[in-house]
Design an enzyme around this catalytic site. Structure first.
Site, short mmCIF file in Angstrom:
data_model
loop_
_atom_site.label_atom_id
_atom_site.label_comp_id
_atom_site.label_asym_id
_atom_site.label_seq_id
_atom_site.Cartn_x
_atom_site.Cartn_y
_atom_site.Cartn_z
CD GLU A 15 -0.51 20.74 4.72
OE1 GLU A 15 -1.43 21.31 4.17
OE2 GLU A 15 0.55 20.96 5.06
CD GLU A 47 7.63 8.01 -1.86
OE1 GLU A 47 7.89 9.24 -2.38
OE2 GLU A 47 7.66 7.75 -0.67
CB ALA A 86 -2.02 19.84 -0.29
N GLY A 88 -7.25 -19.15 -9.17
CA GLY A 88 -8.79 -19.42 -8.84
C GLY A 88 -9.12 -19.44 -7.54
CD GLN A 122 -9.43 -14.68 -13.12
OE1 GLN A 122 -9.23 -13.65 -12.16
NE2 GLN A 122 -10.48 -14.97 -13.76
C1 FAD Z 1 0.44 3.72 2.23
C2 FAD Z 1 0.76 5.08 1.84
C3 FAD Z 1 1.81 5.69 2.91
C4 FAD Z 1 2.01 7.06 2.83
N1 FAD Z 1 3.13 7.55 3.46
C5 FAD Z 1 3.29 8.70 3.32
C6 FAD Z 1 4.36 9.51 4.19
O1 FAD Z 1 4.95 8.77 4.75
N2 FAD Z 1 4.45 10.75 4.11
C7 FAD Z 1 3.59 11.62 3.48
O2 FAD Z 1 3.72 12.91 3.52
N3 FAD Z 1 2.53 11.17 2.49
C8 FAD Z 1 2.32 9.88 2.47
N4 FAD Z 1 1.41 9.11 1.90
C9 FAD Z 1 0.55 10.02 1.12
C10 FAD Z 1 0.70 10.06 -0.44
O3 FAD Z 1 1.92 10.49 -0.82
C11 FAD Z 1 -0.50 10.74 -1.01
O4 FAD Z 1 -1.58 9.77 -0.94
C12 FAD Z 1 -0.30 10.93 -2.47
O5 FAD Z 1 0.57 11.76 -2.80
C13 FAD Z 1 -1.69 11.44 -3.18
O6 FAD Z 1 -2.26 12.36 -2.59
P1 FAD Z 1 -3.70 12.38 -2.29
O7 FAD Z 1 -4.00 10.85 -1.31
O8 FAD Z 1 -4.35 13.65 -1.46
O9 FAD Z 1 -4.52 12.26 -3.64
P2 FAD Z 1 -5.33 13.38 -4.42
O10 FAD Z 1 -4.01 14.55 -4.42
O11 FAD Z 1 -6.53 13.90 -3.76
O12 FAD Z 1 -5.36 12.71 -5.68
C14 FAD Z 1 -6.34 11.76 -5.97
C15 FAD Z 1 -6.38 11.02 -7.44
O13 FAD Z 1 -6.66 12.24 -8.36
C16 FAD Z 1 -5.93 11.97 -9.25
N5 FAD Z 1 -5.13 13.23 -9.71
C17 FAD Z 1 -4.53 14.07 -8.73
N6 FAD Z 1 -3.98 15.03 -9.48
C18 FAD Z 1 -3.93 14.79 -10.97
C19 FAD Z 1 -3.70 15.33 -12.11
N7 FAD Z 1 -3.00 16.49 -12.18
N8 FAD Z 1 -4.03 14.74 -13.27
C20 FAD Z 1 -4.92 13.53 -13.51
N9 FAD Z 1 -4.98 13.07 -12.19
C21 FAD Z 1 -4.90 13.68 -10.81
C22 FAD Z 1 -4.99 10.83 -9.22
O14 FAD Z 1 -5.53 9.46 -9.78
C23 FAD Z 1 -4.96 10.63 -7.63
O15 FAD Z 1 -4.85 9.31 -7.11
C24 FAD Z 1 1.18 7.92 1.84
C25 FAD Z 1 0.24 7.26 1.14
C26 FAD Z 1 -0.06 5.75 1.41
C27 FAD Z 1 -1.24 5.25 0.56
#
Ligand code: FAD
Length: 388
Positions: free
Chosen positions: A134, A369, A137, A345, A342
């Site tokens: 979401e 994931e 989340a 080039g 890299q």
């Molecule tokens: C190509 C793609 C396909 C996807 N497909 C699906 C799908 O089919 N269904 C679905 O439900 N979701 C999907 N997603 C969503 C994906 O599961 C989420 O993007 C992922 O779980 C991260 O959530 P967020 O983007 O809200 O990042 P956030 O929760 O905002 O986190 C951002 C960053 O903060 C850091 N971070 C967060 N928590 C911590 C912690 N506790 N400790 C240290 N660092 C932390 C990490 O570096 C993280 O990358 C997809 C995402 C992509 C990129």
């Protein structure tokens, strides 16, 4: 302890290698052109139908589906070689059915849902999506706010979902929603099957992602879902979801091995040919170390992935190992592909070679994931728990 592939695993890996070479590789330049022109990396329906037909002829469909679905029920360990070979090309193709949602459905469906969803899905006749993330989340799905409220024989869903792969095309989407706010992830999150076209299930926009993919933002607005579409036990959608994620993460580690192998092949073919300052690149220590490090890390990653898979197949708790390989494999592939770029080039910066596409594909894998940092956190927590 046997570190080699058995006869069945070797034969299947070789078969998939030939299938990839003969059916998928020839389409790679078309896929790269489509991606470079901004259309995304995709195969047309006609191309998919042809490849599916060939996959069926070769007996490559339903490899890890259970026998009751005319599948071969192959263990996770055997599937590593299959995924590794498929990932050597950037042509996007999944042998049907896609395993992670299959595993989740198998663990949760009742008889009626089996007939309506699982059976056609296992036969490769239906496309599914899963909506967990979401706007507020993602890495922490327990913080989701989409609500499902019971009204008589139905549930009414309201909330937003984002980054959902295949949401527009899917015949059904597994939507995770809060059914008991107090209990949260411990008994308060439930999975529902929402059919395509259900009133209130609105696809708001298609979001272009790097790596040639698209995801979708969804709004659930008074979306009425019959009680029969509640998947599994009310409040306990989280653990089958974890089952799904575990399967996908092992698959992703295998993809990263395949992508890294391809990048290493490319460096090894190119470096002896490219001469700078009077000597081929392959005689430079910098390049040799990239090659040595890549080969070493691929070897380590493959052993770790087989080990994690063997624990899953034996029914043991492999959560720590799965988190280790999800983080290790995606970061490894990122570094190996970057070094290949890299070594090439300026040519490595073009959209004519698959390297930039491979890099972007791996880049998104470091997020979905579960981002790397979360998996490291899981590993650290478990290690501290055992030793602290
Ligand atoms: C190509 C793609 C396909 C996807 N497909 C699906 C799908 O089919 N269904 C679905 O439900 N979701 C999907 N997603 C969503 C994906 O599961 C989420 O993007 C992922 O779980 C991260 O959530 P967020 O983007 O809200 O990042 P956030 O929760 O905002 O986190 C951002 C960053 O903060 C850091 N971070 C967060 N928590 C911590 C912690 N506790 N400790 C240290 N660092 C932390 C990490 O570096 C993280 O990358 C997809 C995402 C992509 C990129």
């Amino acid at each position: 302890m046997d570190f080699g592939l058995n006869e069945e695993q070797r034969m299947l890996k070789d078969l998939v290698a030939r299938f990839t070479r003969d059916e998928l590789m020839p389409l790679e330049s078309k896929v790269l052109e489509r991606e470079a022109s901004g259309q995304g990396a995709f195969l047309t329906e006609g191309e998919i139908a042809k490849i599916d037909g060939r996959a069926r002829e070769l007996g490559l469909c339903g490899l890890d589906a259970p026998k009751e679905f005319d599948g071969m029920d192959l263990p996770t360990e055997t599937m590593i070689g299959v995924q590794e070979e498929l990932a050597r090309t950037v042509t996007p193709y999944t042998l049907p059915p896609d395993s992670p949602n299959l595993r989740m459905l198998m663990a949760t469906v009742n008889e009626d849902q089996r007939t309506r969803y699982l059976d056609p899905y296992a036969r490769g006749e239906k496309i599914s999506a899963i909506a967990i993330s979401e706007p507020g989340a993602g890495a922490d799905p327990a913080g989701m706010s989409t609500r499902a409220v019971r009204q008589g024989g139905s549930w009414v869903l309201n909330g937003r979902k984002i980054w959902i792969s295949r949401a527009a095309a899917a015949d059904f989407t597994i939507v995770m929603a809060v059914t008991d706010k107090e209990k949260g992830a411990r008994g308060g999150i439930t999975a529902f099957i929402v059919d395509k076209g259900t009133k209130g299930f609105n696809v708001l926009r298609r979001i272009p992602m790097i790596g040639g993919a698209f995801t979708y933002e969804l709004a659930l607005e008074d979306c009425v879902v019959p009680h029969e579409n509640l998947l599994g036990r009310e409040g306990y959608g989280f653990s089958p979801m974890q089952l799904r994620l575990g399967t996908r993460r092992i698959q992703m580690a295998a993809w990263c091995i395949g992508i890294s192998e391809r990048a290493l092949d490319m460096i090894c073919n190119y470096a002896p040919q490219r001469v700078t300052f009077g000597a081929p690149l392959s005689e430079r220590q910098a390049i040799q170390w990239w090659i040595a490090d890549a080969a070493t890390r691929i070897h380590a990653c493959r052993l770790m992935t087989y080990h994690a898979a063997s624990k899953v197949d034996a029914g043991q708790d492999a959560r720590t190992e799965v988190s280790m390989i999800k983080a290790y494999a995606t970061e490894m592939a990122w570094e190996i592909v970057d070094r290949a770029m890299q070594a090439f080039g300026a040519m490595g910066m073009t959209k004519e070679l698959p390297l930039q596409f491979m890099a972007n594909r791996v880049r998104v894998m470091r997020i979905y994931e579960g981002p790397t940092e979360i998996h490291r956190w899981v590993v650290a927590r478990n290690v501290l728990g055992q030793r602290g």
